[in-house]
Every structure is written in structure tokens, then in C-alpha cells.
Design a protein around this motif. Structure first.
Motif, PDB file in Angstrom:
ATOM      1  N   LYS A 279     -10.727  38.063 -56.364  1.00 22.48           N
ATOM      2  CA  LYS A 279      -9.799  39.447 -56.888  1.00 22.48           C
ATOM      3  C   LYS A 279      -9.574  40.322 -55.970  1.00 22.48           C
ATOM      4  CE  LYS A 279      -7.230  41.470 -60.038  1.00 22.48           C
ATOM      5  NZ  LYS A 279      -5.811  40.949 -60.443  1.00 22.48           N
ATOM      6  N   ASP A 282      -6.476  40.164 -53.522  1.00 22.13           N
ATOM      7  CA  ASP A 282      -5.134  40.160 -54.222  1.00 22.13           C
ATOM      8  C   ASP A 282      -4.300  40.684 -53.062  1.00 22.13           C
ATOM      9  OD1 ASP A 282      -3.165  39.441 -55.793  1.00 22.13           O
ATOM     10  OD2 ASP A 282      -3.504  41.457 -56.937  1.00 22.13           O
ATOM     11  N   LYS A 283      -3.144  39.734 -52.883  1.00 14.64           N
ATOM     12  CA  LYS A 283      -1.867  40.349 -51.944  1.00 14.64           C
ATOM     13  C   LYS A 283      -2.284  40.322 -50.322  1.00 14.64           C
ATOM     14  CE  LYS A 283       0.434  41.415 -55.859  1.00 14.64           C
ATOM     15  NZ  LYS A 283       1.308  40.297 -55.918  1.00 14.64           N
ATOM     16  N   LYS A 309      -3.506  30.171 -58.707  1.00 14.35           N
ATOM     17  CA  LYS A 309      -3.563  31.701 -58.601  1.00 14.35           C
ATOM     18  C   LYS A 309      -4.458  32.307 -59.912  1.00 14.35           C
ATOM     19  CE  LYS A 309      -1.306  31.061 -54.926  1.00 14.35           C
ATOM     20  NZ  LYS A 309      -1.995  30.769 -53.526  1.00 14.35           N
ATOM     21  N   SER A 321      -5.962  36.886 -62.475  1.00 15.01           N
ATOM     22  CA  SER A 321      -5.077  36.086 -61.446  1.00 15.01           C
ATOM     23  C   SER A 321      -5.047  36.949 -60.121  1.00 15.01           C
ATOM     24  CB  SER A 321      -3.397  36.149 -61.986  1.00 15.01           C
ATOM     25  OG  SER A 321      -3.044  37.378 -61.968  1.00 15.01           O
ATOM     26  N   ALA A 322      -4.935  36.340 -59.296  1.00 14.62           N
ATOM     27  CA  ALA A 322      -5.081  37.056 -57.630  1.00 14.62           C
ATOM     28  C   ALA A 322      -4.171  36.118 -56.738  1.00 14.62           C
ATOM     29  CB  ALA A 322      -6.367  37.027 -57.320  1.00 14.62           C
ATOM     30  N   GLU A 323      -3.247  36.805 -56.034  1.00 14.40           N
ATOM     31  CA  GLU A 323      -2.435  36.231 -55.160  1.00 14.40           C
ATOM     32  C   GLU A 323      -2.697  36.201 -53.559  1.00 14.40           C
ATOM     33  OE1 GLU A 323       1.180  33.709 -54.308  1.00 14.40           O
ATOM     34  OE2 GLU A 323       0.434  34.693 -56.320  1.00 14.40           O
ATOM     35  N   PHE A 324      -3.234  35.269 -53.038  1.00 17.72           N
ATOM     36  CA  PHE A 324      -3.821  35.618 -51.834  1.00 17.72           C
ATOM     37  C   PHE A 324      -3.498  34.184 -50.946  1.00 17.72           C
ATOM     38  CE2 PHE A 324      -7.195  33.807 -54.426  1.00 17.72           C
ATOM     39  CZ  PHE A 324      -7.422  32.618 -53.560  1.00 17.72           C
TER      40      PHE A 324
END
Length: 535
Positions: A279, A282-283, A309, A321-324
């Protein structure tokens, strides 16, 4: 000669006109077929159901001014011509279903008509070579003679940037800058390594897929991972942080909590919530170093987090959720671990899309010199002292560092530590031959103590001298060291020969073991009498 085919959207405003005065207006779809020196063999005219009448009128007018041009009607209905997703998908489907034949036809995509959204989509489809053509821009006439038509002018826009020298040079320079950035500005000379860095640069700029960095400990995986993140951030591919974790330090419940977080009361001692590293990334970029050390349960959750994700913190009943982007590192053979059941095959398949093997330092000996300069610059930045070699000392160190005796078992960590020691001990900021000689002895002693060949180099240096011993191949060094040890254990050459040739001598009718031993030692300019047993 190839046929010329134009693809164009009917301009519901610019192409409009019902009466005779329409011929005194500039209409792009008609003007497209009137361009001097640009004969159109076929026009693919795109329109929706509501523009059928206008399309028929334009087709008839084109037949008047360019009777040899074939016009084909293509109906595409846009519910919202300003919806980028809808327009792009529709035009992409048109392009994919179109029977392009670049061997016999040249294609021009007219970006004069249609909404700005459609024009952008044409650009993207052409630039990606989904449409194998060039862009065409029409312009109305500035001035017109009484009998002159309204053809206007045209310009073909070639998206092959390699044809534009200045742009090509700029892009090449930017790529070189990016590759140099990944190498921390080090002018590496190893061709295979440089090719790998160039490929990594292309992958990390264009893709968000996981990247697996493999190689021995100290080969530079962690440093390269951070440089990849910094490059992506400078290109605005990521906006979040760089999160690094050594998976070898994670055990049991701690591993789950550290990676995926936990909720309050999830286990004994969980007094509050914890976000977890996934988390936190993220990004941004998550670097899982030594990913082969993760347990199978953690591997399964990582796979889902990569693909969907989403993941479930320990003790939670609601996903987060986490976008990595995932970078992973390992010094293990994950393929072998998969075969032995220690690593999940599905996770390995996901990671193995982009795998880059970082070579050991001993495989990049030509890069030792530029890395030597890099380490001295780092020492200056860290300690504020500019330290240099004198010429003879530098050459002596490089001869040793690139020679067969330099093991570099910890790779760049060994080199970094070595330069730091010499720079620290250098009198008046100048590394001398005495400092280098001390460091060479220190490295040799360290590598002997950490290797399985304990004592091999010592006996060679004792008998041959350090300089001669350093010039031996590792095969000859290991064999000669074993012979010398045996010689020191016996009083005569005959006794040493019997021990050395105990098996092969049984196959000979007569054997002169001392003579065989003497001939072997003579290859190294040695005699049995020269090999003194230690006191």
C-alpha cells in the motif's frame, strides 16, 4: 507503381452545401481529390447514418472533378464523437478489419476533418503502425483567381522520426542520457552489459510489467532498481515512492503484516492498523529484493496483488487496492526453485516476462577502471575529500584487479570497500604503491579465508613469489598448489612422486616417479630441492 489510397472522415460542417454556390466554398473531401501532384486512386470516406445524403452529394461532386478516383463509403456510428474511448475503439476496429496491402498501395490518413478527438486517434493509430501510412493535412486557398478551383494546398506528415536528422539526434541523445542515468553516469565498456542497459531503458519507459533482476550478491541489483525508479519518475511514469524490502528478513506473520498490512487486533500485539509496504508503494515502485526467500503463502498473495492490484491485509475482511510497478531481485535460480516446489510456477511466469541477468564483476573486467573512478567520486561526495592515485599505483591496482587472482567474491561491494580503504589510508589524499600493495594483500587474505581453496595462494606465493603466482591460471594454480603441498610432506622426490602417482604408476611396468615429478616442476622453473618444508 503503387496506388494511392486516402482515408478520411466526412466533414459534416466543412463539406456541407446543397446548392450551386457550394462550388464557391472550400470543401476538404472534394479538395482532397483536386490536389496538384497528389492523385488519389481510392478514397475511403467514413461517415455515420445521419450523413448519408451529404455523403452521396460529395461522392457525386468528386466524380465530377476526379472521375478516375474510386470512392468507397464506410459507415461508423459514433454515439458521442467527443468520447475518446469510443472514437479510438471504433477507428481501431476499422483499421484492424481493413485489408491493408502496403506492398501495392500507399496510404494517407486525412486529419483535416472530424473532431479533434478523431484527429488524435488517427495520429495514435498511424504512429503505432496499426495504419501503415502517413498523415495528410489540407489547407484552404489563401487567394483565388476567378477561374481557379478551391483545391487549396496539402502537406504530408511523415511520422517516421528517424528520417528527421535533428529529431533523430535528439531522441538518440535522450536515450543515451537515460541509459547513462541507469548506469549512474559510469562509462561502462562491457558490450553485453551496455546492450542489456539499453534494453532495460526501453522496457521500463514503455511498460509497467514486473521486471526481474537476477545475478550474484553485490552485482548491483538494488542500485539499478533505484535508478529505474528515478528514471521512471523523471519521465512522469510514476508519482509515488520507491519502497524496497529484503524478503530474506521476513518470516512468518511478520512477512504478511510487513507486505500486506494488518488491522487492529489481527494478532497478539497488533495494537493499531498497519498499511503494509504494498500500500505504501501506491503509484510508485515496489522492489522485492531476494524474492526467492518469500514463503509460498506470501508468493500467492503477491501474485494476486500484481495481477488484480488488490490484496487482503492480515485480519481484514475488506480488500485494499494499490497501483504499483514491481521490481524483483534474486541471486537464486528461480526456475530450479520452481522444479523443487520452493517457488510458485505461476508467480515465476508472471515475473519472467522481463528478466535481466546482471553479470558478476569478474565477467566485466573492462568496467573495473570506470567503476574505480566512480567509487572515488562517491568517496569525495561522502567524505568531502578528493583522493587520487599516482600513476604507478593506479596501474598496479588495475593489473591486480583485472588479473586472474582477483576473485571479487562480493562483486561491487568488494570493489567499493577496497577503494574506501585505500582512500582512507592514502597519505595526503594520494594513493601510493605501498597503499595498493597493502590492499592487495588484504584482499587476497580475505578471499582465501572465505574460499574453499584455503592455503592455495599462500604456498604459491611462498614458493614462486607473489608476482609470478598472480600470473598463473586458476587451473594451474590449484594443481600446482596440491603438488607443492604433497612435496612438503615428503623428504625425497621419489616419496612425493609415489604419493602423487599412486594410481597411474600401477599401470606402468617400470616407473620413475621422481623423474615424472621433476619434469612437472620444471614447467614452472622449480626443483624439488627448492620446495623447503616450513620450520
Amino acid at each position: 507503381m503503387k496506388r494511392r489510397v486516402a482515408i478520411s472522415i466526412l466533414g459534416t460542417t466543412l463539406d456541407a452545401g446543397k446548392w450551386e454556390n457550394r462550388w464557391s466554398r472550400w470543401r476538404p473531401s472534394v479538395a482532397l481529390c483536386q490536389q496538384p501532384g497528389l492523385f488519389i486512386d481510392r478514397l475511403e470516406l467514413i461517415h455515420d447514418n445521419h450523413s448519408q445524403a451529404l455523403c452521396h452529394r460529395i461522392v457525386a461532386d468528386i466524380e465530377t472533378v476526379a472521375p478516375a478516383t474510386e470512392v468507397r463509403s464506410n459507415v461508423i456510428n459514433f454515439r458521442d464523437p467527443w468520447d475518446f474511448s469510443e472514437v479510438y475503439t471504433s477507428l481501431r476496429d476499422f483499421a484492424r478489419n481493413y485489408n491493408f496491402d502496403p506492398d501495392t498501395e500507399d496510404y494517407l490518413v486525412n486529419i483535416t476533418t472530424g473532431t479533434h478527438v478523431a484527429q488524435i486517434c488517427w495520429f495514435l493509430l498511424t504512429e503505432a503502425r496499426i495504419i501503415p501510412g502517413q498523415l495528410l493535412q489540407l489547407s484552404p486557398p489563401r487567394e483565388r483567381e476567378p477561374e481557379q478551383d478551391f483545391a487549396g494546398t496539402h502537406r504530408i506528415i511523415d511520422l517516421d522520426l528517424s528520417r528527421y536528422d535533428e529529431i533523430a539526434k535528439r531522441f538518440a541523445s535522450e536515450r543515451e542520457d537515460a541509459a547513462s542515468f541507469l548506469k549512474s553516469g559510469i562509462s561502462t565498456r562491457n558490450a553485453a552489459f551496455n546492450r542489456m542497459i539499453d534494453e532495460i531503458e526501453r522496457v521500463v519507459i514503455r511498460s509497467t510489467a514486473p521486471v526481474l533482476l537476477t545475478g550474484p550478491t553485490g552485482a548491483g541489483k538494488s542500485q539499478l532498481a533505484r535508478r529505474i525508479y528515478e528514471l521512471k519518475k523523471s519521465q512522469r511514469k510514476v508519482s509515488g515512492p520507491f519502497i524496497e524490502v529484503n524478503c530474506a528478513t521476513l518470516r512468518g506473520d511478520q512477512a504478511m503484516s510487513t507486505l500486506f498490512g494488518h488491522v487492529k487486533g489481527a494478532f497478539t500485539g497488533a495494537a493499531g492498523e498497519r498499511a503494509g509496504l504494498l500500500k505504501s508503494a501506491d503509484k510508485g515502485v515496489l522492489f522485492l529484493d531476494e524474492i526467492g526467500e518469500l514463503g509460498l503463502d506470501e508468493q500467492a498473495m503477491c501474485l494476486r496483488a500484481i495481477e488484480e492490484k488488490k490484496f487482503l491485509p492480515v485480519g481484514a475482511d475488506r480488500e485494499v487496492s494499490a497501483e504499483f510497478q514491481l521490481l524483483a531481485g534474486t541471486n537464486r535460480d528461480l526456475g530450479e526453485d520452481v522444479r523443487k516446489g520452493r517457488f510458485r510456477e505461476d508467480l515465476y511466469a508472471r515475473l519472467n516476462l522481463w528478466t535481466f541477468q546482471l553479470p558478476a564483476l569478474r565477467e566485466r573486467k573492462e568496467d573495473i577502471e570506470p567503476n574505480l573512478d566512480f567509487e572515488l567520486r562517491r568517496y569525495l561526495e561522502r567524505e568531502g575529500e578528493n583522493v587520487t592515485f599516482n600513476k604507478e599505483a593506479r596501474q598496479r591496482y588495475l593489473t591486480f584487479a583485472t588479473g586472474p587472482q582477483a576473485v571479487w567474491s562480493a562483486n561491487f561491494r568488494d570493489l567499493s570497500a577496497s577503494v574506501t580503504r585505500m582512500a582512507t589510508l592514502a597519505p595526503h589524499g594520494r594513493i601510493t604503491t605501498d597503499v595498493v600493495d597493502d590492499e592487495v594483500r588484504r584482499l587476497n587474505a580475505f578471499w582465501r579465508s572465505s574460499s574453499d581453496d584455503d592455503g592455495v595462494d599462500l604456498i604459491l606465493e611462498d614458493v614462486l613469489g607473489a608476482e609470478t603466482a598472480a600470473r598463473l591460471d586458476r587451473f594451474d594454480a590449484a594443481q600446482l598448489a596440491a603438488v607443492l603441498h604433497t612435496c612438503r610432506q615428503h623428504a625425497t622426490a621419489s616419496a612425493a612422486g609415489r604419493a602423487l602417482f599412486a594410481i597411474s604408476r600401477l599401470e606402468k611396468k617400470s616407473s620413475n616417479d621422481a623423474d615424472r615429478l621433476s619434469k612437472y616442476l620444471a614447467r614452472f622453473s622449480l626443483r624439488f630441492e627448492d620446495i623447503k618444508r616450513p620450520e
